[in-house]
Design a protein around this motif. Sequence first.
Motif, PDB file in Angstrom:
ATOM      1  N   ASP A   7       0.817  -1.202   0.000  1.00 19.30           N
ATOM      2  CA  ASP A   7       0.000   0.000   0.000  1.00 19.30           C
ATOM      3  C   ASP A   7       0.857   1.261   0.000  1.00 19.30           C
ATOM      4  N   SER A   8       1.879   1.272   0.852  1.00 22.09           N
ATOM      5  CA  SER A   8       2.722   2.466   0.962  1.00 22.09           C
ATOM      6  C   SER A   8       3.500   2.708  -0.324  1.00 22.09           C
ATOM      7  N   VAL A   9       3.905   1.620  -0.993  1.00 20.70           N
ATOM      8  CA  VAL A   9       4.603   1.738  -2.274  1.00 20.70           C
ATOM      9  C   VAL A   9       3.675   2.371  -3.312  1.00 20.70           C
ATOM     10  N   ALA A  10       2.440   1.907  -3.354  1.00 18.44           N
ATOM     11  CA  ALA A  10       1.466   2.453  -4.298  1.00 18.44           C
ATOM     12  C   ALA A  10       1.231   3.937  -4.024  1.00 18.44           C
ATOM     13  N   GLU A  11       1.179   4.312  -2.761  1.00 23.49           N
ATOM     14  CA  GLU A  11       0.968   5.715  -2.399  1.00 23.49           C
ATOM     15  C   GLU A  11       2.144   6.586  -2.849  1.00 23.49           C
ATOM     16  N   GLU A  12       3.365   6.083  -2.667  1.00 22.43           N
ATOM     17  CA  GLU A  12       4.542   6.848  -3.092  1.00 22.43           C
ATOM     18  C   GLU A  12       4.607   6.960  -4.613  1.00 22.43           C
ATOM     19  N   LEU A  13       4.243   5.903  -5.301  1.00 19.12           N
ATOM     20  CA  LEU A  13       4.209   5.951  -6.769  1.00 19.12           C
ATOM     21  C   LEU A  13       3.112   6.896  -7.244  1.00 19.12           C
ATOM     22  N   SER A  14       2.020   6.939  -6.529  1.00 17.41           N
ATOM     23  CA  SER A  14       0.928   7.836  -6.871  1.00 17.41           C
ATOM     24  C   SER A  14       1.358   9.289  -6.728  1.00 17.41           C
ATOM     25  N   ILE A  16       4.071  10.630  -7.424  1.00 15.98           N
ATOM     26  CA  ILE A  16       4.867  11.096  -8.562  1.00 15.98           C
ATOM     27  C   ILE A  16       4.148  10.840  -9.889  1.00 15.98           C
ATOM     28  N   GLY A  17       2.866  10.487  -9.799  1.00 11.17           N
ATOM     29  CA  GLY A  17       2.065  10.301 -11.006  1.00 11.17           C
ATOM     30  C   GLY A  17       2.351   9.024 -11.758  1.00 11.17           C
ATOM     31  N   MET A  18       3.018   8.084 -11.112  1.00  6.53           N
ATOM     32  CA  MET A  18       3.391   6.852 -11.795  1.00  6.53           C
ATOM     33  C   MET A  18       2.312   5.775 -11.685  1.00  6.53           C
ATOM     34  N   PHE A  19       1.542   5.802 -10.603  1.00  6.89           N
ATOM     35  CA  PHE A  19       0.560   4.752 -10.333  1.00  6.89           C
ATOM     36  C   PHE A  19      -0.722   5.429  -9.876  1.00  6.89           C
ATOM     37  N   ARG A  20      -1.815   5.109 -10.516  1.00  4.08           N
ATOM     38  CA  ARG A  20      -3.071   5.782 -10.200  1.00  4.08           C
ATOM     39  C   ARG A  20      -4.191   4.789  -9.961  1.00  4.08           C
ATOM     40  N   GLY A  21      -5.128   5.213  -9.152  1.00  7.61           N
ATOM     41  CA  GLY A  21      -6.296   4.400  -8.885  1.00  7.61           C
ATOM     42  C   GLY A  21      -7.543   5.147  -9.306  1.00  7.61           C
ATOM     43  N   THR A 141       4.353 -17.521  -7.385  1.00  2.70           N
ATOM     44  CA  THR A 141       3.586 -18.699  -7.786  1.00  2.70           C
ATOM     45  C   THR A 141       2.087 -18.423  -7.838  1.00  2.70           C
ATOM     46  N   GLY A 142       1.655 -17.349  -7.201  1.00  2.00           N
ATOM     47  CA  GLY A 142       0.240 -17.008  -7.224  1.00  2.00           C
ATOM     48  C   GLY A 142      -0.093 -16.122  -8.408  1.00  2.00           C
ATOM     49  N   THR A 143      -1.288 -15.576  -8.396  1.00  2.00           N
ATOM     50  CA  THR A 143      -1.725 -14.678  -9.458  1.00  2.00           C
ATOM     51  C   THR A 143      -0.962 -13.365  -9.373  1.00  2.00           C
ATOM     52  N   PHE A 144      -0.512 -12.869 -10.509  1.00  2.00           N
ATOM     53  CA  PHE A 144       0.191 -11.590 -10.563  1.00  2.00           C
ATOM     54  C   PHE A 144      -0.830 -10.473 -10.390  1.00  2.00           C
ATOM     55  N   LEU A 145      -0.640  -9.652  -9.349  1.00  2.00           N
ATOM     56  CA  LEU A 145      -1.599  -8.618  -9.010  1.00  2.00           C
ATOM     57  C   LEU A 145      -1.035  -7.218  -9.241  1.00  2.00           C
ATOM     58  N   ARG A 146      -1.912  -6.232  -9.189  1.00  2.00           N
ATOM     59  CA  ARG A 146      -1.475  -4.837  -9.271  1.00  2.00           C
ATOM     60  C   ARG A 146      -0.530  -4.522  -8.107  1.00  2.00           C
ATOM     61  N   ASP A 147      -0.709  -5.206  -7.015  1.00  2.00           N
ATOM     62  CA  ASP A 147       0.183  -5.095  -5.860  1.00  2.00           C
ATOM     63  C   ASP A 147       1.619  -5.426  -6.262  1.00  2.00           C
ATOM     64  N   ASP A 148       1.790  -6.541  -6.972  1.00  2.00           N
ATOM     65  CA  ASP A 148       3.103  -6.973  -7.438  1.00  2.00           C
ATOM     66  C   ASP A 148       3.653  -6.005  -8.477  1.00  2.00           C
ATOM     67  N   LEU A 149       2.771  -5.522  -9.354  1.00  2.00           N
ATOM     68  CA  LEU A 149       3.181  -4.576 -10.385  1.00  2.00           C
ATOM     69  C   LEU A 149       3.742  -3.304  -9.752  1.00  2.00           C
ATOM     70  N   ALA A 150       3.107  -2.839  -8.683  1.00  3.19           N
ATOM     71  CA  ALA A 150       3.589  -1.643  -7.993  1.00  3.19           C
ATOM     72  C   ALA A 150       4.964  -1.889  -7.385  1.00  3.19           C
ATOM     73  N   ALA A 151       5.146  -3.059  -6.774  1.00  3.41           N
ATOM     74  CA  ALA A 151       6.434  -3.376  -6.149  1.00  3.41           C
ATOM     75  C   ALA A 151       7.549  -3.458  -7.178  1.00  3.41           C
ATOM     76  N   LEU A 152       7.280  -4.084  -8.315  1.00  2.53           N
ATOM     77  CA  LEU A 152       8.287  -4.197  -9.381  1.00  2.53           C
ATOM     78  C   LEU A 152       8.640  -2.828  -9.950  1.00  2.53           C
ATOM     79  N   THR A 153       7.624  -2.000 -10.128  1.00  4.97           N
ATOM     80  CA  THR A 153       7.859  -0.653 -10.654  1.00  4.97           C
ATOM     81  C   THR A 153       8.745   0.141  -9.706  1.00  4.97           C
ATOM     82  N   TYR A 154       8.470   0.031  -8.435  1.00  2.00           N
ATOM     83  CA  TYR A 154       9.233   0.746  -7.411  1.00  2.00           C
ATOM     84  C   TYR A 154      10.701   0.326  -7.458  1.00  2.00           C
ATOM     85  N   GLN A 155      10.942  -0.981  -7.577  1.00  2.00           N
ATOM     86  CA  GLN A 155      12.321  -1.476  -7.648  1.00  2.00           C
ATOM     87  C   GLN A 155      13.008  -1.005  -8.925  1.00  2.00           C
ATOM     88  N   ALA A 156      12.278  -1.033 -10.033  1.00  2.00           N
ATOM     89  CA  ALA A 156      12.866  -0.621 -11.309  1.00  2.00           C
ATOM     90  C   ALA A 156      13.297   0.841 -11.277  1.00  2.00           C
TER      91      ALA A 156
END
Length: 225
Positions: A7-14, A16-21, A141-156
């Motif tokens: 959640d906090s990663v998504a908020e930080e990405l938001s 800077i305009g990188m991740f929106r809901g 191994t589970g379903t790839f979620l927007r949660d995972d997408l946010a984490a990968l974006t943050y690392q990238a």
Amino acid sequence: ASAASFDSVAEELSAIGMFRGTAADGFALDQVPTRGQAAIMLVRLYGAETEAVNTYNSGRITCPFTDVNETVAPFAAWLADRGLASGTSETTFGAAEPCTARAYTIFLLRALGYTDGSDFTTATAQDFAASLGILDTSALTGTFLRDDLAALTYQALGTDLKDGSTYLLDSLIEDDVIDYNAAFPIVDKIERYRALNAASTAASKGMSANLDMSMAVPVAAKTVG
């Protein structure tokens, strides 16, 4: 990753305009990202959101895909025009289809300046990304979620570009795509992490040098004797 772990990663990405809901669903971190959403993220990682929208709205580029809505169309058109993403066919992008962990990893590698075929292949993309310090998505191994997408974006964003000039977020700030003040919380974490890694590497090299020297001196002495 479990739903809403970042959640906090998504908020930080938001910030800077990188991740929106949306007002209705928030960041929807427990939902599966679509190829259309991933396309929008990729264009933002290139720092080209404004360019994509403007060139599409002006008619300088057109979208060859019939299955994208007006939100996704400028981004799919920009990516197709530059050969950065292809559709599921000549006329379909598969915008509503789920985006896989591997597909998004490939998008991130492209944004970092790496090229399919020469730097990595579809089969090796996840291992290659892991070697750069990005989460090994083959372990998901589970379903790839927007949660995972946010984490990968943050690392990238904290990963060096292929040319070694700087890391991705810093390049976007230098290009005036992202405001430094808005990005400072992320920049601060990245810089601290990089400084810690540099210190750890230096200490490790110093220890290795001391060990090599300690081992070499007796050998040299024995040879002389």
